[in-house]
Design a protein around this motif. Structure first.
Motif, PDB file in Angstrom:
ATOM      1  N   ASP A 172       0.832  -1.221   0.000  1.00 61.13           N
ATOM      2  CA  ASP A 172       0.000   0.000   0.000  1.00 61.13           C
ATOM      3  C   ASP A 172       0.857   1.258   0.000  1.00 61.13           C
ATOM      4  OD1 ASP A 172      -2.250  -1.569   0.112  1.00 61.13           O
ATOM      5  OD2 ASP A 172      -2.765  -1.107   2.203  1.00 61.13           O
ATOM      6  N   PHE A 173       1.951   1.211   0.771  1.00 62.22           N
ATOM      7  CA  PHE A 173       2.764   2.425   0.931  1.00 62.22           C
ATOM      8  C   PHE A 173       4.048   2.386   0.102  1.00 62.22           C
ATOM      9  CE2 PHE A 173       0.085   2.237   4.736  1.00 62.22           C
ATOM     10  CZ  PHE A 173      -0.503   3.498   4.683  1.00 62.22           C
ATOM     11  N   THR A 175       6.704   0.448   0.019  1.00 62.29           N
ATOM     12  CA  THR A 175       7.890   0.425   0.872  1.00 62.29           C
ATOM     13  C   THR A 175       8.275  -1.031   1.133  1.00 62.29           C
ATOM     14  OG1 THR A 175       8.689   0.987   3.101  1.00 62.29           O
ATOM     15  CG2 THR A 175       6.360   0.593   2.903  1.00 62.29           C
ATOM     16  N   ILE A 333       5.488   7.058   7.481  1.00 62.60           N
ATOM     17  CA  ILE A 333       5.117   6.396   6.218  1.00 62.60           C
ATOM     18  C   ILE A 333       3.618   6.575   5.946  1.00 62.60           C
ATOM     19  CG2 ILE A 333       4.874   4.128   5.083  1.00 62.60           C
ATOM     20  CD1 ILE A 333       7.462   3.272   6.556  1.00 62.60           C
ATOM     21  N   VAL A 334       2.817   6.454   7.026  1.00 63.15           N
ATOM     22  CA  VAL A 334       1.361   6.527   6.869  1.00 63.15           C
ATOM     23  C   VAL A 334       0.906   7.970   6.604  1.00 63.15           C
ATOM     24  CG1 VAL A 334      -0.825   6.157   8.128  1.00 63.15           C
ATOM     25  CG2 VAL A 334       0.964   4.432   8.220  1.00 63.15           C
TER      26      VAL A 334
END
Ligand code: TYM
Length: 340
Positions: A172-173, A175, A333-334
């Motif tokens: 999702d991110f 990473t 990150i979020v």
């Protein structure tokens, strides 16, 4: 992605909800002791936030939490080499679990067999925490970027869910922040069964005390429980294959193997042809030999709760040093704003 870029690190936990059983000892604690050494950093936790997903009497909860520390130390966890603490003293577990509640899908939770077993027909009445429990477990593990999680067979699905959560977060991110943790389920006794019914797991919540060996049982009780353990009339066979379809017999052989440090094959070779009149007393003697010194040491440690609390407090500080940077980076990150 592999876990290669992560420091080899072990995390595992036990719930303080009632006493500890031989299942906890062979499936987890003994193996945690063996994993201490140069290959891994080792972090072990009394997961009190998991315990309260079902009702716990407050005074008993505190006592069971200390008892886990005492059991681990008495079994050989070295609190200098390993980090030992209770979960609620490191608030980052709860914080990361909220993020994972927002990553995990309801459909994934609906597949958790342990939830189904525990909730039974009561799914409307159990706590929301019991349902979200596997996301908290993922947080426990990933908060330390743990690469290996030694558990009994019953926790496999939860560790696999932890991998799913890590993979979805990473995806999702965009990473590679969280490792895909490996469940370590090894040795002869990763699923110790109920002594009266070889189709059920030995657990602290079983109806009758005769179904399980408690880590604090005295020598007479241990001998009596093994003597009365359900078996079949056949003697022990010459090979493990001969134990197919004989779950109670297989369980006692596996327990013997787990306690002695031998493989189940070695045990069956040693006792080939033996009847229960010979095997059960040998098993009881072995269990008493291994468990009695631990239980004596547990009582000694429990007599000084302040010292246990000091050890857990210090462990929590050390755990937090690893956890905080990982939590902060997760927030970044979020996209959660941090300005202090
Ligand atoms: P818990 O408290 O039910 O059990 C603790 C450990 O003991 C193992 N175990 C057994 N192994 C073999 N045979 C048995 N009959 C048996 N009964 C219990 C369990 O597999 C476990 O390894 N959700 C976890 C605790 C937890 C955790 C974590 C574990 C919370 N966060 C993070 C690992 C990593 C539990 O309820 O375990």
């Amino acid at each position: 992605m592999t876990a290669a870029k992560f420091t080899p690190r072990v995390f595992s936990g036990i719930k303080p909800s009632g006493g500890l059983t031989l299942g906890n000892y062979l499936g987890a604690i003994k193996r945690w002791v063996d994993m201490q050494g140069d290959a891994f950093e080792t972090i072990y936790c009394a997961v009190d936030l998991h315990a309260i997903t079902v009702w716990q009497d407050p005074a008993e909860l505190r006592n069971s939490t200390r008892e886990i520390a005492a059991a681990l130390i008495a079994s050989g966890i070295d609190t200098e080499r390993s980090i030992l603490f209770n979960q609620s003293q490191v608030p980052a577990h709860a914080e990361l679990s909220w993020i994972f509640n927002c990553v995990a899908r309801v459909g994934w939770m609906n597949r958790m067999t342990q939830f189904k077993d525990k909730a039974g027909k009561n799914t409307e009445k159990v706590s929301l925490g019991l349902y979200a429990y596997p996301a908290l477990m993922a947080a426990d593990i990933l908060l330390y970027h743990a690469t290996h999680v030694p558990v009994g067979e019953d926790q496999k699905q939860h560790v696999e869910l932890t991998r799913d959560i890590a993979a979805k977060f990473n995806n999702d991110f965009k990473t590679e922040f969280f490792p895909l943790t490996t469940p370590v389920i090894e040795g002869p006794a990763t699923r110790v069964m109920n002594l009266r019914d070889g189709s059920k797991k030995m657990s602290k919540s079983g109806q009758s005390d005769m179904e399980r060996i408690n880590m604090t049982d005295d020598a007479d009780t241990i001998a009596k429980k093994f003597r009365k353990a359900r078996t079949d009339p056949e003697p022990l066979p010459e090979t493990l294959d001969g134990l197919k379809g004989r779950p109670e017999a297989r369980n006692l052989v596996d327990i013997y193997a787990g306690l002695s440090g031998k493989t189940s094959e070695q045990v069956i070779t040693e006792f080939a042809g033996a009847g229960w009149g010979r095997f059960k007393p040998a098993l009881a003697d072995l269990a008493v030999d291994k468990l009695a010194p631990i239980s004596t040491e547990m009582s000694r440690l429990m007599a000084d709760p302040a010292e246990i609390d000091r050890i857990m407090g210090r462990g929590a500080e050390r755990a937090e040093e690893i956890a905080q940077p990982i939590l902060k980076k997760t927030y970044d990150i979020v996209g959660l704003l941090r300005s202090r």
